[in-house]
Each structure stands twice: as structure tokens, then as C-alpha cells.
Design a protein around this motif. Structure first.
Motif, PDB file in Angstrom:
ATOM      1  N   LYS A 146       0.815  -1.201   0.000  1.00 16.55           N
ATOM      2  CA  LYS A 146       0.000   0.000   0.000  1.00 16.55           C
ATOM      3  C   LYS A 146       0.853   1.257   0.000  1.00 16.55           C
ATOM      4  O   LYS A 146       0.518   2.251  -0.623  1.00 16.55           O
ATOM      5  N   VAL A 147       1.969   1.248   0.711  1.00 20.43           N
ATOM      6  CA  VAL A 147       2.796   2.442   0.822  1.00 20.43           C
ATOM      7  C   VAL A 147       4.037   2.341  -0.058  1.00 20.43           C
ATOM      8  O   VAL A 147       4.920   3.179   0.048  1.00 20.43           O
ATOM      9  N   SER A 148       4.145   1.306  -0.873  1.00 22.22           N
ATOM     10  CA  SER A 148       5.327   1.159  -1.703  1.00 22.22           C
ATOM     11  C   SER A 148       5.348   2.217  -2.786  1.00 22.22           C
ATOM     12  O   SER A 148       4.332   2.795  -3.145  1.00 22.22           O
ATOM     13  N   SER A 149       6.520   2.452  -3.341  1.00 21.29           N
ATOM     14  CA  SER A 149       6.682   3.466  -4.368  1.00 21.29           C
ATOM     15  C   SER A 149       6.117   2.981  -5.691  1.00 21.29           C
ATOM     16  O   SER A 149       5.881   1.791  -5.910  1.00 21.29           O
ATOM     17  N   VAL A 150       5.931   3.932  -6.595  1.00 22.29           N
ATOM     18  CA  VAL A 150       5.395   3.583  -7.900  1.00 22.29           C
ATOM     19  C   VAL A 150       6.402   2.792  -8.721  1.00 22.29           C
ATOM     20  O   VAL A 150       6.036   2.098  -9.673  1.00 22.29           O
ATOM     21  N   HIS A 151       7.656   2.855  -8.351  1.00 19.42           N
ATOM     22  CA  HIS A 151       8.677   2.103  -9.082  1.00 19.42           C
ATOM     23  C   HIS A 151       8.512   0.595  -8.918  1.00 19.42           C
ATOM     24  O   HIS A 151       9.065  -0.174  -9.713  1.00 19.42           O
ATOM     25  N   ALA A 152       7.749   0.156  -7.912  1.00 20.44           N
ATOM     26  CA  ALA A 152       7.542  -1.270  -7.719  1.00 20.44           C
ATOM     27  C   ALA A 152       6.545  -1.864  -8.706  1.00 20.44           C
ATOM     28  O   ALA A 152       6.571  -3.062  -8.971  1.00 20.44           O
ATOM     29  N   LEU A 200       8.876   0.272 -16.645  1.00 19.43           N
ATOM     30  CA  LEU A 200       9.250   0.502 -18.046  1.00 19.43           C
ATOM     31  C   LEU A 200      10.094   1.754 -18.206  1.00 19.43           C
ATOM     32  O   LEU A 200      11.019   1.789 -19.025  1.00 19.43           O
ATOM     33  N   ALA A 201       9.792   2.794 -17.445  1.00 18.26           N
ATOM     34  CA  ALA A 201      10.513   4.062 -17.614  1.00 18.26           C
ATOM     35  C   ALA A 201      11.985   3.919 -17.289  1.00 18.26           C
ATOM     36  O   ALA A 201      12.837   4.572 -17.919  1.00 18.26           O
ATOM     37  N   ASP A 202      12.324   3.083 -16.315  1.00 14.48           N
ATOM     38  CA  ASP A 202      13.721   2.901 -15.918  1.00 14.48           C
ATOM     39  C   ASP A 202      14.341   1.624 -16.476  1.00 14.48           C
ATOM     40  O   ASP A 202      15.432   1.242 -16.056  1.00 14.48           O
ATOM     41  N   SER A 203      13.651   0.975 -17.402  1.00 12.92           N
ATOM     42  CA  SER A 203      14.168  -0.278 -17.951  1.00 12.92           C
ATOM     43  C   SER A 203      15.341  -0.007 -18.894  1.00 12.92           C
ATOM     44  O   SER A 203      15.425   1.066 -19.508  1.00 12.92           O
ATOM     45  N   GLU A 231       5.274  12.425 -11.372  1.00 11.46           N
ATOM     46  CA  GLU A 231       6.510  12.677 -12.122  1.00 11.46           C
ATOM     47  C   GLU A 231       6.804  11.547 -13.100  1.00 11.46           C
ATOM     48  O   GLU A 231       7.241  11.790 -14.234  1.00 11.46           O
ATOM     49  N   MET A 232       6.556  10.299 -12.691  1.00  9.48           N
ATOM     50  CA  MET A 232       6.802   9.187 -13.606  1.00  9.48           C
ATOM     51  C   MET A 232       5.846   9.220 -14.786  1.00  9.48           C
ATOM     52  O   MET A 232       6.246   8.966 -15.933  1.00  9.48           O
ATOM     53  N   LEU A 233       4.579   9.539 -14.542  1.00 13.23           N
ATOM     54  CA  LEU A 233       3.623   9.582 -15.647  1.00 13.23           C
ATOM     55  C   LEU A 233       3.967  10.692 -16.630  1.00 13.23           C
ATOM     56  O   LEU A 233       3.862  10.508 -17.851  1.00 13.23           O
ATOM     57  N   LEU A 234       4.396  11.845 -16.124  1.00 17.17           N
ATOM     58  CA  LEU A 234       4.818  12.926 -17.018  1.00 17.17           C
ATOM     59  C   LEU A 234       6.065  12.547 -17.800  1.00 17.17           C
ATOM     60  O   LEU A 234       6.217  12.904 -18.974  1.00 17.17           O
ATOM     61  N   ASN A 268       6.947   0.288 -31.788  1.00 19.71           N
ATOM     62  CA  ASN A 268       6.251  -0.795 -31.088  1.00 19.71           C
ATOM     63  C   ASN A 268       6.182  -0.564 -29.579  1.00 19.71           C
ATOM     64  O   ASN A 268       5.246  -1.006 -28.923  1.00 19.71           O
ATOM     65  N   ILE A 269       7.167   0.138 -29.030  1.00 15.44           N
ATOM     66  CA  ILE A 269       7.191   0.325 -27.583  1.00 15.44           C
ATOM     67  C   ILE A 269       6.188   1.381 -27.129  1.00 15.44           C
ATOM     68  O   ILE A 269       5.897   1.498 -25.920  1.00 15.44           O
ATOM     69  N   THR A 270       5.658   2.164 -28.053  1.00 12.24           N
ATOM     70  CA  THR A 270       4.667   3.174 -27.672  1.00 12.24           C
ATOM     71  C   THR A 270       3.406   2.530 -27.102  1.00 12.24           C
ATOM     72  O   THR A 270       2.758   3.105 -26.218  1.00 12.24           O
ATOM     73  N   ALA A 271       3.048   1.349 -27.592  1.00 12.15           N
ATOM     74  CA  ALA A 271       1.885   0.644 -27.022  1.00 12.15           C
ATOM     75  C   ALA A 271       2.162   0.242 -25.577  1.00 12.15           C
ATOM     76  O   ALA A 271       1.277   0.335 -24.713  1.00 12.15           O
ATOM     77  N   GLU A 272       3.383  -0.190 -25.277  1.00 11.92           N
ATOM     78  CA  GLU A 272       3.730  -0.524 -23.893  1.00 11.92           C
ATOM     79  C   GLU A 272       3.727   0.719 -23.010  1.00 11.92           C
ATOM     80  O   GLU A 272       3.365   0.654 -21.827  1.00 11.92           O
ATOM     81  N   ILE A 273       4.128   1.855 -23.586  1.00 11.85           N
ATOM     82  CA  ILE A 273       4.100   3.098 -22.804  1.00 11.85           C
ATOM     83  C   ILE A 273       2.666   3.463 -22.443  1.00 11.85           C
ATOM     84  O   ILE A 273       2.390   3.910 -21.318  1.00 11.85           O
ATOM     85  N   ASP A 274       1.743   3.280 -23.366  1.00 10.66           N
ATOM     86  CA  ASP A 274       0.334   3.568 -23.064  1.00 10.66           C
ATOM     87  C   ASP A 274      -0.188   2.671 -21.948  1.00 10.66           C
ATOM     88  O   ASP A 274      -0.930   3.130 -21.063  1.00 10.66           O
ATOM     89  N   ASN A 275       0.177   1.397 -21.982  1.00 14.87           N
ATOM     90  CA  ASN A 275      -0.242   0.500 -20.904  1.00 14.87           C
ATOM     91  C   ASN A 275       0.367   0.908 -19.559  1.00 14.87           C
ATOM     92  O   ASN A 275      -0.297   0.859 -18.522  1.00 14.87           O
ATOM     93  N   GLU A 276       1.620   1.325 -19.600  1.00 15.09           N
ATOM     94  CA  GLU A 276       2.275   1.765 -18.362  1.00 15.09           C
ATOM     95  C   GLU A 276       1.645   3.045 -17.828  1.00 15.09           C
ATOM     96  O   GLU A 276       1.498   3.220 -16.606  1.00 15.09           O
ATOM     97  N   ILE A 277       1.240   3.930 -18.727  1.00 19.90           N
ATOM     98  CA  ILE A 277       0.559   5.153 -18.294  1.00 19.90           C
ATOM     99  C   ILE A 277      -0.757   4.812 -17.600  1.00 19.90           C
ATOM    100  O   ILE A 277      -1.127   5.431 -16.593  1.00 19.90           O
ATOM    101  N   GLY A 278      -1.474   3.814 -18.114  1.00 24.18           N
ATOM    102  CA  GLY A 278      -2.709   3.394 -17.453  1.00 24.18           C
ATOM    103  C   GLY A 278      -2.464   2.841 -16.066  1.00 24.18           C
ATOM    104  O   GLY A 278      -3.233   3.107 -15.129  1.00 24.18           O
ATOM    105  N   VAL A 279      -1.380   2.068 -15.891  1.00 21.35           N
ATOM    106  CA  VAL A 279      -1.058   1.504 -14.582  1.00 21.35           C
ATOM    107  C   VAL A 279      -0.700   2.607 -13.583  1.00 21.35           C
ATOM    108  O   VAL A 279      -1.182   2.632 -12.435  1.00 21.35           O
TER     109      VAL A 279
END
Length: 427
Positions: free
Chosen positions: A61-67, A71-74, A213-216, A121-132
Motif C-alpha cells: 500500500k505504501v510502496s513506491s510507484v517504481h515497484a 518501463l521508464a527505468d528499464s 513525475e513518472m507519468l509525465l 512498437n514500444i509506444t503501445a507498452e508506454i500507453d499501458n504503463e501510463i494506465g497503470v
């Protein structure tokens, strides 16, 4: 045996098993007591497991969004962005211009071509990550302002609004007018005064800010990839790009997940690719444009009059489906944008034909009065009808009038009498 009888039989068997387990001799009682001791140990173990589960849930519940968003830091994302930056800074272009495209076989061996395909092709994965990430921010910020989720549905607008509101929910900031429409700002200001949310702690607010910040950052990666792919679209999909433009073509490929997947989509689905769901919040829906995606906002559609844009969008989506199939399965004999040029010309001709005024109503001249009498239908039936309607000799004799003879007529006699009286008085 029916289903009802089978269920009753199963229940009776279960009752018998419970009776056998609870009843027994002293030895069995001791054994049962031993079993109870074992059960107590098992209960202790279950309590330990429950405690561990509670700790894990609390950590999650209190974990960071990086968990949950990696994809952003991959390494793949970092490598793609560094290569895009490297090729963008080069003065000499490896790709040729769209007037003289290379063959697909030679271009596919080019490392930059592979980068274009992988980045697209990775833009589709970015959209999924934005939803998460968007869901993560909504779940954490719902404690402070749960009504905001229903008022602002667009992820980017929601994130920018959260960054401005924070814990204070100050809607009077001038920056919020640049993010949301005035009507939405008014509704948010009213909802903020009556919200049931509670203030976030410093740790919870920091987690929300990290998610924003990660979503932006993901949105910035997507925009940079789109701008890079747009500059290379005349080689990747020349026919598709010639119809709807490089910007629209890059976005269609990004949402669809590549040129091959776009070629398998029907035209009706291509028409609504990129459509966004808007929240009216009780206001009029007259200005909304439902079922409008990237194709509707392309240059060729927006250049048409407003009344013909939907018709043009349907036509363009049909031609885009054909052009995507040509680009996906093209060979050395189908290089360049020859098919795209023909399809665009067909679109322009059909739209010009649709916008032409209707032909004027021609005035048909009257026939000449001295035209010969047309031959009428003959036959036995027609002759009999003519004989029935013909004037007989008796009717002709009755209607015959002799000229220069005064017949007996009451009106004429009265008129003669009056005329004679007037003449006598006049004398």
C-alpha cells in the motif's frame, strides 16, 4: 436420481463424517485431544501467516510507484531514448527522402530502421504503463479528493490537476485554467468544498508526487518517440503517410502496435483509434465529437468543410486500411508511395463530387400545338367502348338548331315585351 436427491445424499454423507470425527472412546478422545493440540499449533501458524500477509499488504500500500511501473527505468527504454537522441543530433540523414526511398530489403538491414520499428512498437507498452501509473495515482489520491476521479478522466489532465491541488485543494490558482476547461474548474471548486476526503500524510503525498513525475516522464518519452518516428514515416510506411500525413500515421502505428497489426484492423476500427472519452459534467453535448480519433483530426479531413468531415473521415479510414496492407506486405515492385498517391487522388475526387451543387431543374418546353394526333390504341374492346360513348342520331336530331328562327322561349318573350314598353315610352 435427480440433482436435488444427489445434493441431499452428499449432505447426509458429510453429516455422518462429522459425527464419526467428534465421537469416540477415551483413546480416541486422547487422540482427539492430540489433534486439538495440533489444531492449536496450526491456528498459531495461521495467525503468523495472517500477520505476515498484513505486513505485506501494508508494504504494498505504501510502496513506491517504481515497484509496479518499471518501463521508464528499464534498460530497453533507456537504450531506445539514447539512440533516438544520437540519431536526431546527426546532421546527415541515413534515410533517404520520401522522393527516392530505398528498397525494403536494404532498409531492413539498417540499424536505424530497426530502431524506428522498435521505438514505434514500444509506444503501445508506454500507453499501458501510463494506465497503470494513472490507476496508482488515483488510488492513492482518492483519500484526499475521491470526486476528482469522476470529474477529470484524462490521465495527463488528472496528473497536472493533482500536482496543483495537492493537500490544500486550492482551485483559485491561475495555472489550473491552463489545464482544465472553465466549466470543469467550476465543478471542481464546488466539489472540493463538500468533499469527504481527509488530508494526506507527507509520506503519502510524496508517493503521489512520485507517480505524477513518472507519468509525465512517460508522456515525454512517448512524444519524443512520436516526433522521431514522424520524421522517418516516409520510409517505414510511404503509402500510409501520403494519405493521412506523418503525424497521424505515426500515432496510428503507435496505438495499433505496429504496421502489421494496423494492416489487420478493419476500417471501422481505424476510424476510432485515438478517440478520447470526455466528461460533460452535466453540460451540453453539442460541442462534443463522438467517434472521432486520429483520422478525423488529420490534415486531409480538417481541410474539408465541417459538414463533410465525417464523410471524409470514413473515406480516409477505408483508404488507410488499404495503404497499411500495401506497406506491410510490399515488395521491390511496389516501392514508394504510388498506391498512396492513387488513393489520395480518389479521396479528393470523391469529396469534390460530394461538394458539387445539385444540377438545376431543367424546364421542359411545351409541345407544338400543330402536332399530329397520335395514334390511339385500337381493338375490339376499344371499338365497343367508343360505340357506347358515341352520339346517336336521335341525340344529334334533338340537339340540331335551325338558324334565323325564333323558338318559343319565355325569357325572349318577356324581354320583347319589356323592350316594346320602353320603346313606346320613349316615343
Amino acid at each position: 436420481m435427480s440433482l436435488h436427491d444427489a445434493l441431499l445424499a452428499d449432505l447426509e454423507d458429510l453429516d455422518d463424517e462429522d459425527d464419526d470425527f467428534t465421537t469416540g472412546t477415551d483413546d480416541t478422545g486422547k487422540e482427539n485431544g492430540g489433534d486439538r493440540g495440533d489444531n492449536e499449533d496450526e491456528d498459531d501458524d495461521l495467525e503468523d501467516v495472517a500477520d505476515i500477509g498484513n505486513v505485506d499488504m501494508e508494504d504494498i500500500k505504501v510502496s513506491s510507484v517504481h515497484a509496479i511501473a518499471k518501463l521508464a527505468d528499464s534498460p530497453q527504454m533507456q537504450r531506445i531514448m539514447s539512440q533516438i537522441e544520437q540519431y536526431s543530433q546527426k546532421s546527415d540523414q541515413i534515410f533517404p527522402s520520401h522522393d527516392a526511398c530505398k528498397a525494403l530489403d536494404t532498409t531492413s538491414t539498417n540499424p536505424e530502421y530497426q530502431l524506428v520499428v522498435e521505438a514505434n512498437n514500444i509506444t503501445a507498452e508506454i500507453d499501458n504503463e501510463i494506465g497503470v501509473v494513472h490507476k496508482y495515482i488515483r488510488d492513492n489520491y482518492a483519500k484526499r479528493f475521491p470526486e476528482l476521479e469522476q470529474l477529470v478522466r484524462e490521465p495527463m489532465d488528472y496528473v497536472r490537476t493533482v500536482q496543483l491541488l495537492k493537500n490544500e485543494l486550492d482551485v483559485t490558482q491561475p495555472e489550473i485554467q491552463d489545464v482544465l476547461a472553465p466549466a470543469t474548474v467550476m465543478i471542481i471548486s464546488v466539489s472540493a468544498t463538500t468533499t469527504q476526503g481527509t488530508r494526506l500524510t507527507e509520506e503519502e503525498l510524496q508517493l503521489v508526487n512520485e507517480g505524477c513525475e513518472m507519468l509525465l516522464r512517460l508522456d515525454d518519452y512517448k512524444n519524443r518517440i512520436y516526433s522521431y518516428v514522424e520524421s522517418k514515416m516516409f520510409v517505414l510506411a510511404p503509402n500510409l503517410t501520403h494519405i493521412c500525413g506523418s503525424s497521424t500515421a505515426a500515432r496510428l502505428l503507435g496505438i495499433a502496435g505496429g504496421l502489421e497489426k494496423l494492416s489487420k484492423m478493419p476500417a471501422c476500427n481505424i476510424l476510432v483509434v485515438g478517440a478520447q472519452r470526455k466528461t460533460l459534467s452535466g453540460f451540453s453535448a453539442a460541442s462534443t465529437l463522438p467517434h472521432t480519433g486520429f483520422v478525423y483530426f488529420s490534415d486531409i479531413v480538417q481541410s474539408q468543410p465541417p459538414d463533410f468531415r465525417r464523410k471524409c473521415a470514413r473515406l480516409v479510414s477505408a483508404k488507410v486500411a488499404l495503404a497499411a496492407r500495401v506497406d506491410s506486405y510490399r515488395t521491390s515492385s511496389a516501392q514508394g508511395a504510388t498506391v498512396g498517391i492513387q488513393l489520395r487522388e480518389e479521396i479528393e475526387k470523391k469529396m469534390e463530387k460530394a461538394q458539387e451543387p445539385p444540377p438545376g431543374k431543367t424546364v421542359k418546353p411545351l409541345p407544338r400545338p400543330d402536332d399530329p394526333v397520335r395514334k390511339r390504341r385500337g381493338g375490339k374492346r376499344f371499338r365497343r367502348q367508343k360505340e357506347r360513348q358515341a352520339v346517336t342520331d336521335a341525340m344529334k336530331a334533338a340537339n340540331r338548331m335551325n338558324f334565323a328562327e325564333i323558338e318559343e322561349d319565355v325569357v325572349q318573350e318577356e324581354m320583347g315585351a319589356l323592350t316594346n314598353a320602353v320603346v313606346s315610352k320613349g316615343r
